[in-house]
Design a protein around this motif. Structure first.
Motif, PDB file in Angstrom:
ATOM      1  N   GLU A 128     -50.430  -4.012   5.793  1.00 39.28           N
ATOM      2  CA  GLU A 128     -50.967  -5.269   5.395  1.00 39.28           C
ATOM      3  C   GLU A 128     -52.966  -5.409   4.334  1.00 39.28           C
ATOM      4  OE1 GLU A 128     -50.780  -5.381   8.884  1.00 39.28           O
ATOM      5  OE2 GLU A 128     -48.636  -5.632   8.092  1.00 39.28           O
ATOM      6  N   GLU A 129     -52.826  -4.094   4.909  1.00 39.15           N
ATOM      7  CA  GLU A 129     -54.733  -4.207   4.053  1.00 39.15           C
ATOM      8  C   GLU A 129     -54.680  -3.533   3.082  1.00 39.15           C
ATOM      9  OE1 GLU A 129     -57.044  -4.398   6.396  1.00 39.15           O
ATOM     10  OE2 GLU A 129     -56.113  -5.462   7.574  1.00 39.15           O
ATOM     11  N   TYR A 130     -52.946  -3.349   2.215  1.00 44.60           N
ATOM     12  CA  TYR A 130     -53.043  -2.798   1.239  1.00 44.60           C
ATOM     13  C   TYR A 130     -53.212  -3.479  -0.299  1.00 44.60           C
ATOM     14  CZ  TYR A 130     -52.597   1.913   3.014  1.00 44.60           C
ATOM     15  OH  TYR A 130     -52.640   3.496   3.445  1.00 44.60           O
ATOM     16  N   GLN A 131     -54.511  -4.090  -0.688  1.00 44.79           N
ATOM     17  CA  GLN A 131     -54.464  -4.692  -1.672  1.00 44.79           C
ATOM     18  C   GLN A 131     -54.386  -5.138  -3.027  1.00 44.79           C
ATOM     19  OE1 GLN A 131     -53.814  -8.124  -1.237  1.00 44.79           O
ATOM     20  NE2 GLN A 131     -53.262  -8.122   0.794  1.00 44.79           N
ATOM     21  N   PRO A 132     -53.623  -4.396  -4.250  1.00 46.38           N
ATOM     22  CA  PRO A 132     -52.353  -4.883  -4.243  1.00 46.38           C
ATOM     23  C   PRO A 132     -51.126  -4.397  -3.152  1.00 46.38           C
ATOM     24  CG  PRO A 132     -52.475  -3.906  -6.406  1.00 46.38           C
ATOM     25  CD  PRO A 132     -54.066  -4.012  -5.404  1.00 46.38           C
ATOM     26  N   GLY A 133     -50.222  -5.385  -3.202  1.00 44.65           N
ATOM     27  CA  GLY A 133     -49.315  -4.431  -1.931  1.00 44.65           C
ATOM     28  C   GLY A 133     -48.181  -3.191  -2.295  1.00 44.65           C
ATOM     29  N   TRP A 134     -48.325  -3.185  -3.207  1.00 41.90           N
ATOM     30  CA  TRP A 134     -47.768  -1.954  -4.235  1.00 41.90           C
ATOM     31  C   TRP A 134     -48.367  -0.828  -3.772  1.00 41.90           C
ATOM     32  CZ3 TRP A 134     -50.719   0.259  -8.498  1.00 41.90           C
ATOM     33  CH2 TRP A 134     -50.788  -0.116  -8.603  1.00 41.90           C
ATOM     34  N   VAL A 135     -50.021  -0.766  -3.439  1.00 39.83           N
ATOM     35  CA  VAL A 135     -50.330   0.773  -3.020  1.00 39.83           C
ATOM     36  C   VAL A 135     -49.808   0.975  -2.531  1.00 39.83           C
ATOM     37  CG1 VAL A 135     -52.269   1.510  -2.898  1.00 39.83           C
ATOM     38  CG2 VAL A 135     -52.211  -0.123  -4.575  1.00 39.83           C
ATOM     39  N   PHE A 136     -49.679   0.335  -1.609  1.00 38.59           N
ATOM     40  CA  PHE A 136     -48.100   1.435  -0.084  1.00 38.59           C
ATOM     41  C   PHE A 136     -47.653   2.215  -0.746  1.00 38.59           C
ATOM     42  CE2 PHE A 136     -45.715   1.287   3.173  1.00 38.59           C
ATOM     43  CZ  PHE A 136     -46.693   1.516   4.197  1.00 38.59           C
ATOM     44  N   TYR A 137     -46.781   1.351  -1.779  1.00 33.86           N
ATOM     45  CA  TYR A 137     -45.083   2.352  -2.081  1.00 33.86           C
ATOM     46  C   TYR A 137     -45.661   3.511  -3.132  1.00 33.86           C
ATOM     47  CZ  TYR A 137     -42.910  -1.839   0.467  1.00 33.86           C
ATOM     48  OH  TYR A 137     -42.639  -2.973   1.567  1.00 33.86           O
ATOM     49  N   MET A 138     -46.949   2.881  -3.805  1.00 33.11           N
ATOM     50  CA  MET A 138     -47.113   4.458  -4.597  1.00 33.11           C
ATOM     51  C   MET A 138     -47.751   5.731  -3.832  1.00 33.11           C
ATOM     52  SD  MET A 138     -49.767   4.114  -7.717  1.00 33.11           S
ATOM     53  CE  MET A 138     -51.385   4.970  -7.497  1.00 33.11           C
ATOM     54  N   GLU A 139     -48.206   4.854  -2.499  1.00 36.52           N
ATOM     55  CA  GLU A 139     -48.783   6.578  -1.668  1.00 36.52           C
ATOM     56  C   GLU A 139     -47.526   7.159  -0.839  1.00 36.52           C
ATOM     57  OE1 GLU A 139     -52.109   6.253   1.248  1.00 36.52           O
ATOM     58  OE2 GLU A 139     -53.692   5.386  -0.251  1.00 36.52           O
ATOM     59  N   ILE A 140     -46.595   6.093  -0.236  1.00 36.20           N
ATOM     60  CA  ILE A 140     -45.275   7.294   0.370  1.00 36.20           C
ATOM     61  C   ILE A 140     -44.581   7.584  -1.009  1.00 36.20           C
ATOM     62  CG2 ILE A 140     -43.517   6.172   1.271  1.00 36.20           C
ATOM     63  CD1 ILE A 140     -44.728   3.919   2.379  1.00 36.20           C
ATOM     64  N   VAL A 141     -44.683   7.197  -2.350  1.00 30.61           N
ATOM     65  CA  VAL A 141     -44.056   8.126  -3.716  1.00 30.61           C
ATOM     66  C   VAL A 141     -44.651   9.182  -3.881  1.00 30.61           C
ATOM     67  CG1 VAL A 141     -43.693   8.166  -5.935  1.00 30.61           C
ATOM     68  CG2 VAL A 141     -43.043   6.050  -4.381  1.00 30.61           C
ATOM     69  N   ALA A 142     -46.028   9.421  -3.839  1.00 30.37           N
ATOM     70  CA  ALA A 142     -47.272  10.433  -4.061  1.00 30.37           C
ATOM     71  C   ALA A 142     -47.190  11.568  -2.444  1.00 30.37           C
ATOM     72  CB  ALA A 142     -48.432   9.787  -3.581  1.00 30.37           C
ATOM     73  N   ALA A 143     -46.653  11.013  -1.596  1.00 25.88           N
ATOM     74  CA  ALA A 143     -46.326  11.602  -0.297  1.00 25.88           C
ATOM     75  C   ALA A 143     -45.803  12.561  -0.022  1.00 25.88           C
ATOM     76  CB  ALA A 143     -46.780  11.164   0.938  1.00 25.88           C
ATOM     77  N   LEU A 144     -44.572  11.903  -0.396  1.00 33.64           N
ATOM     78  CA  LEU A 144     -43.033  12.827  -0.686  1.00 33.64           C
ATOM     79  C   LEU A 144     -42.752  13.373  -1.828  1.00 33.64           C
ATOM     80  CD1 LEU A 144     -40.738   9.602  -0.463  1.00 33.64           C
ATOM     81  CD2 LEU A 144     -41.082  10.826   1.092  1.00 33.64           C
ATOM     82  N   LEU A 145     -43.698  13.083  -2.938  1.00 36.68           N
ATOM     83  CA  LEU A 145     -43.850  13.950  -4.121  1.00 36.68           C
ATOM     84  C   LEU A 145     -44.826  15.348  -3.492  1.00 36.68           C
ATOM     85  CD1 LEU A 145     -43.321  14.868  -7.270  1.00 36.68           C
ATOM     86  CD2 LEU A 145     -45.701  13.020  -6.920  1.00 36.68           C
TER      87      LEU A 145
END
Length: 161
Positions: free
Chosen positions: A96-113
């Motif tokens: 909930e602290e991530y604004q905009p919300g897609w930054v959270f998913y971008m961090e997940i993709v970067a972590a998987l990468l």
């Protein structure tokens, strides 16, 4: 950070029992568990650095958007269209602290990468034990100082006189 401290203070006894049970197992299997622990720590350092860079980039982007706005300022000194972008630095698991919300998913993709790149270019390997080489006497290790009889052969091998 208070949630982590509260959790640790509440369940510290379970963690101590778990560490006490895990240490002998880690010691007995150190040949395999040592590389696994260090490999996990290496990935954690990379992920922490990535999260820090993302936090800085989102903050820098927010700052630039606020300071380059041509809209009128409100009483607090911010423009009317100032963005509320941000990421939590320490409590990174709170989506909930991530604004905009897609930054959270971008961090997940970067972590998987990052995990994929570490897996590909720095694969974990179990260390092999080096067997000791012995001389003709059978009780001394061979090394750089091989004795007078073998010095000319040793020197020829490396092109020295």
């Amino acid at each position: 950070m208070d949630a982590v401290a509260a959790h640790l203070s509440e369940y510290y006894l379970y963690y101590l029992i778990g560490v006490a049970a895990l240490l002998p197992v880690l010691y007995l299997t150190r040949r395999w568990s040592g590389p696994l622990v260090f490999y996990t720590l290496e990935i954690a350092v990379y992920l922490g650095f990535m999260h820090l860079v993302m936090w800085a980039l989102v903050g820098l982007t927010r700052w630039f958007a606020e300071n380059s706005s041509m809209k009128a300022l409100r009483e607090d000194g911010r423009p009317i269209d100032a963005p509320d972008w941000g990421t939590p630095l320490l409590e990174f698991w709170q989506q909930e602290e991530y604004q905009p919300g897609w930054v959270f998913y971008m961090e997940i993709v970067a972590a998987l990468l990052i995990i994929g790149l570490v897996w590909r270019y720095r694969p974990m390997r179990v260390q092999r034990r080096k067997e000791r080489r012995r001389t003709a006497a059978g009780n001394k290790k061979t090394g750089i100082n091989k004795g007078n009889a073998e010095i000319p052969d040793f020197a020829k091998r490396y092109g020295r006189r």
